[in-house]
Write a protein that holds these residues in place. Structure first.
Motif, mmCIF file in Angstrom:
data_model
loop_
_atom_site.group_PDB
_atom_site.id
_atom_site.type_symbol
_atom_site.label_atom_id
_atom_site.label_comp_id
_atom_site.label_asym_id
_atom_site.label_seq_id
_atom_site.Cartn_x
_atom_site.Cartn_y
_atom_site.Cartn_z
ATOM 1 N N ARG A 88 0.964 -1.111 -0.188
ATOM 2 C CA ARG A 88 -0.019 0.142 0.044
ATOM 3 C C ARG A 88 0.780 1.360 0.222
ATOM 4 O O ARG A 88 0.385 2.405 -0.482
ATOM 5 C CB ARG A 88 -0.779 -0.090 1.127
ATOM 6 C CG ARG A 88 -1.828 1.233 1.308
ATOM 7 C CD ARG A 88 -2.878 1.490 0.150
ATOM 8 N NE ARG A 88 -3.603 2.453 0.574
ATOM 9 C CZ ARG A 88 -3.535 3.801 0.410
ATOM 10 N NH1 ARG A 88 -2.233 4.006 0.040
ATOM 11 N NH2 ARG A 88 -4.327 4.789 0.561
ATOM 12 N N GLY A 89 2.021 1.168 0.322
ATOM 13 C CA GLY A 89 2.976 2.266 0.544
ATOM 14 C C GLY A 89 3.573 2.639 -0.871
ATOM 15 O O GLY A 89 3.943 4.006 -0.921
ATOM 16 N N GLY A 90 3.958 1.851 -1.874
ATOM 17 C CA GLY A 90 4.323 2.313 -2.932
ATOM 18 C C GLY A 90 3.451 2.645 -3.803
ATOM 19 O O GLY A 90 2.350 3.349 -3.446
ATOM 20 N N GLY A 91 3.721 2.766 -5.309
ATOM 21 C CA GLY A 91 2.788 3.174 -6.254
ATOM 22 C C GLY A 91 1.484 2.376 -6.490
ATOM 23 O O GLY A 91 1.497 1.259 -6.017
ATOM 24 N N ARG B 199 7.386 8.586 -4.246
ATOM 25 C CA ARG B 199 7.196 7.744 -3.089
ATOM 26 C C ARG B 199 7.908 6.459 -3.206
ATOM 27 O O ARG B 199 8.462 6.064 -4.420
ATOM 28 C CB ARG B 199 5.675 7.167 -2.847
ATOM 29 C CG ARG B 199 4.941 6.562 -3.927
ATOM 30 C CD ARG B 199 3.655 6.264 -3.470
ATOM 31 N NE ARG B 199 3.007 7.428 -3.381
ATOM 32 C CZ ARG B 199 1.887 7.488 -2.678
ATOM 33 N NH1 ARG B 199 1.213 6.471 -2.055
ATOM 34 N NH2 ARG B 199 1.073 8.811 -2.511
ATOM 35 N N HIS B 200 8.397 5.871 -2.125
ATOM 36 C CA HIS B 200 9.019 4.619 -2.582
ATOM 37 C C HIS B 200 8.418 3.514 -1.545
ATOM 38 O O HIS B 200 7.831 3.629 -0.566
ATOM 39 C CB HIS B 200 10.595 4.973 -2.091
ATOM 40 C CG HIS B 200 10.842 5.297 -0.490
ATOM 41 N ND1 HIS B 200 10.651 6.485 0.095
ATOM 42 C CD2 HIS B 200 11.139 4.288 0.472
ATOM 43 C CE1 HIS B 200 10.822 6.417 1.329
ATOM 44 N NE2 HIS B 200 11.120 5.204 1.633
ATOM 45 N N HIS C 20 -3.657 -0.447 -4.871
ATOM 46 C CA HIS C 20 -4.235 0.109 -3.407
ATOM 47 C C HIS C 20 -5.825 -0.266 -3.595
ATOM 48 O O HIS C 20 -6.410 -0.583 -2.485
ATOM 49 C CB HIS C 20 -4.066 1.916 -3.485
ATOM 50 C CG HIS C 20 -2.689 2.093 -3.488
ATOM 51 N ND1 HIS C 20 -2.465 3.166 -3.459
ATOM 52 C CD2 HIS C 20 -1.459 1.273 -3.321
ATOM 53 C CE1 HIS C 20 -0.721 3.616 -3.582
ATOM 54 N NE2 HIS C 20 -0.368 1.886 -3.141
ATOM 55 N N ARG C 21 -6.421 -0.061 -4.877
ATOM 56 C CA ARG C 21 -7.714 -0.247 -4.800
ATOM 57 C C ARG C 21 -7.969 -1.855 -4.763
ATOM 58 O O ARG C 21 -9.019 -2.240 -4.126
ATOM 59 C CB ARG C 21 -8.290 0.414 -6.065
ATOM 60 C CG ARG C 21 -8.248 1.599 -6.385
ATOM 61 C CD ARG C 21 -8.814 2.209 -7.798
ATOM 62 N NE ARG C 21 -8.726 3.389 -8.126
ATOM 63 C CZ ARG C 21 -9.243 3.958 -9.048
ATOM 64 N NH1 ARG C 21 -10.041 3.215 -10.079
ATOM 65 N NH2 ARG C 21 -8.922 5.431 -9.405
ATOM 66 N N VAL D 52 4.878 5.070 -12.808
ATOM 67 C CA VAL D 52 6.228 4.575 -13.208
ATOM 68 C C VAL D 52 6.841 4.174 -11.907
ATOM 69 O O VAL D 52 6.945 4.850 -11.074
ATOM 70 C CB VAL D 52 7.137 5.807 -14.027
ATOM 71 C CG1 VAL D 52 8.415 5.086 -14.418
ATOM 72 C CG2 VAL D 52 6.379 6.486 -14.902
ATOM 73 N N GLY D 53 7.224 2.983 -11.787
ATOM 74 C CA GLY D 53 8.045 2.465 -10.856
ATOM 75 C C GLY D 53 9.329 1.701 -11.216
ATOM 76 O O GLY D 53 9.280 0.965 -12.168
ATOM 77 N N SER D 54 10.251 1.958 -10.533
ATOM 78 C CA SER D 54 11.478 1.309 -10.920
ATOM 79 C C SER D 54 12.568 1.411 -9.899
ATOM 80 O O SER D 54 12.252 2.021 -9.015
ATOM 81 C CB SER D 54 12.183 2.022 -12.174
ATOM 82 O OG SER D 54 13.514 1.301 -12.583
#
Length: 622
Positions: free
Chosen positions: A207-210, A543-544, A371-372, A491-493
């Motif tokens: 829940r804390g990331g993207g 966020r990370h 999250h949803r 975008v996550g990386s």
């Protein structure tokens, strides 16, 4: 695991054996009989890798020296097993049916696995890699089989009370699966309810990331060697193109041991581990499809988008990934040149003009706004009777008689007991795992996130971007929507190793990781990146999250017998694949609580790498 190799091998195979616990006795195979029998008795190997079956006398000498331990033989270049059956079947064999010295009334337990050549075109190194992988898996099964059978034998098939610690996506889907089996389920999680609007920093990884997760057949891939050769640069700072995000001054012996474990995994074992992980992705693919069919309400309003486009900056890497994808599925994959991709996805037109990618291909898979999705699964679990305890940190296991776990200790002083326990604490469970075989195996790996607008809805599919040699080498771009329906690209990386402490973050290295992902976003979506920067969205969306990683790149599945006769199960360390493997992990948990074996119980056993190297801390659970 100790292997005795009794015959000469080509130079390519000699290189393959580097770092592998193999005793090489090349003259023995040409002189089977007393000489090989004496070597087997003297060296007491776990596995004989050979081209000729041991005789009854050799087996007797080997069995007398090793006691009741199974004697494992991997037989090379044979098209039939010892009883004439074709293929690579495993057979138990007792020469002449006689009692042999030092082995008890049952005689030695000889297990023979034929490993036939795939043909003259197969490189010798590939044949021996398969043979060694066969030996390692067989060794693991023989050592752990009786122990796991004993543990599973204590489980009662009827419905029971189950406490799950951690309410990330893996444990939430596990809990939902257990509720279908009639179990009474309760969750304990240190964070707030994921359906709340609490600050993102108060949540764990899911829940804390993207707000994005992706499933493809190649998630949770192995991480053993960097593109330039050698192990991944865990201790090299991110700003110097490494993976080290921790304050290096705070790293200690635990981190040194962890990185050494990763570096010494031989290439054939790394490939075998990766094949095991990808096999569970195939199983999860089927389970995800079944879940979408059986529980469609979980996927309504969660941004489900099917189909993934993979794009690459390097042609050789692109072709290698196509070949790997073809090895996993029968579907045909067409390599798409950059101009065709740009025409189909106008959002990538600027990146195409700048030469940011050479081509790609489309694969099956899907993305959701996680999250949803967490909220939908939590809602479904509550409707089915689950009880959630949010904001209730669990600090450790309560020992019972003989030291076996007999409950969980909450930080507020309460001890919670149930018939069974399932722990999936992500990267934050070191105190909770103390005293288990999983302790010390899971370290933190930071990934970072940002969001861009996609006002023209010009990206049809979510993406995987591979930029060879870049600090943010692998990026996921997920097509998402805001609460008002406006389209975005999430975008996550990034790879940012924290060591054993997930809170050991060097702000300078974290900024360097953000800068690397900024570069990917601006290179592939320059207009959207500029718009996000001008509007403030870029800064607001940063966020990370800290992902749970293992040195072996194998996830963890530990089975422990509790003082009350139930089971304590530990799942985690999925590297980048917790979401992808959540359904099959849930199946493995459900099987264990039903008293049934599941391949994951063996393949993801926390002592697997330790047992391979014969480390003293590879104790068998009681």
């Amino acid at each position: 695991m100790l292997v005795l190799l009794d015959h000469p091998v080509p130079t390519s195979v000699e290189l393959l054996l580097s770092g592998t616990p193999v005793l090489r006795r090349p003259a023995l195979g040409s002189r089977p009989g007393a000489l090989r029998g004496r070597a087997l008795a003297r060296d007491r190997p776990d596995v004989l890798l050979t081209r000729s079956m041991p005789t009854a006398a050799e087996t007797a000498a080997w069995g007398a020296a090793t006691g009741d331990r199974p004697l494992l033989v991997v037989l090379l270049d044979r098209t039939a097993g010892p009883d004439g059956a074709r293929g690579s079947a495993t057979r138990a064999h007792r020469p002449n049916g006689r009692r042999l010295p030092g082995t008890g009334t049952a005689g030695p337990r000889l297990r023979v696995t034929a490993c036939p050549s795939a043909g003259a075109a197969e490189p010798p190194a590939d044949l021996y890699a398969r043979a060694l992988a066969t030996a390692e898996r067989r060794f693991l099964a023989e050592r752990m089989g009786p122990v796991l059978a004993g543990h599973l034998g204590t489980a009662r098939p009827e419905a029971a009370s189950v406490v799950l610690v951690g309410a990330g996506v893996v444990n939430l889907l596990t809990g939902l699966r257990l509720l279908r089996d009639g179990h009474r389920v309760s969750f304990y999680d240190s964070g707030p309810d994921p359906r709340s609007d609490a600050p993102w920093t108060s949540f764990g990884c899911s829940r804390g990331g993207g707000d994005a997760r992706m499933f493809t057949l190649t998630e949770a891939d192995g991480y053993f060697a960097s593109p330039g050769g050698g192990p991944p640069p865990f201790a090299q700072p991110v700003k110097d193109h490494g993976w080290g995000l921790a304050d290096l001054a705070r790293l200690g012996p635990a981190e040194v041991s962890w990185t050494e474990d990763n570096a010494r995994v031989p290439s054939w074992l790394a490939r075998s581990f990766t094949e095991d992980v990808l096999r569970y992705n195939l199983a999860s693919d089927r389970l995800w499809r079944e879940l979408r069919h059986d529980a469609p309400e979980l996927f309504h309003g969660v941004g489900l988008r099917k189909g993934i486009l993979r794009i690459y900056s390097d042609q050789d890497v692109l072709e290698a990934h196509v070949a790997r994808q073809r090895s996993l599925t029968e579907r045909h994959f067409e390599i798409l040149p950059a101009d065709r991709i740009s025409a189909r996805h106008p959002a990538l037109a600027a990146a195409h003009r700048a030469g940011a990618f050479v081509g790609g291909f489309e694969v099956d898979g899907f993305t959701v706004q996680v999250h949803r999705f967490l909220g939908a699964v939590a809602d479904a679990a509550e409707r089915a009777g689950a009880v959630f305890h949010w904001g209730r940190p669990v600090d450790g296991l309560t020992p019972g008689e003989g030291g076996a776990p007999d409950g969980i200790s909450c930080r507020d002083g309460e001890t919670v007991r149930a018939d069974h326990y399932v722990l999936s604490p992500g990267a934050y469970g070191e105190a909770l795992l103390r005293g288990t075989a999983s302790a010390g195996l899971i370290h933190g790996m930071v990934g970072v996130w940002l969001t861009l607008p996609d006002a023209g809805r010009r990206l049809r599919n979510s993406l995987k971007i591979t930029r060879s040699g870049h600090t943010a080498a692998d990026a996921n771009v997920t097509v998402t929507e805001g609460p008002d329906g406006r389209p975005f690209l999430t975008v996550g990386s990034g790879y940012g190793w924290t060591g054993a402490d997930p809170d050991n973050l060097d702000p300078t290295q974290l900024d360097a990781l953000y800068a690397a992902v900024d570069d990917t976003a601006s290179s592939f979506f320059p207009d959207a990146f500029d718009a996000a920067r001008r509007s403030g969205l870029l800064e607001r969306s940063r966020r990370h999250c800290v992902r749970p990683w293992t040195a072996s790149s194998l996830p963890v599945f530990e089975t422990v017998r509790t003082a009350g006769g139930g089971l304590l199960l530990i799942t985690g360390g999925h590297n980048t694949g917790g979401f992808a493997q959540a359904p099959v992990t849930a199946e493995a948990v459900a099987a264990a609580l039903h008293g049934e074996s599941h391949p994951m119980h063996f393949d993801y056993h926390p002592n697997r790498l330790r047992m391979f190297y014969g480390q003293k801390n590879a104790r068998l659970p009681e």
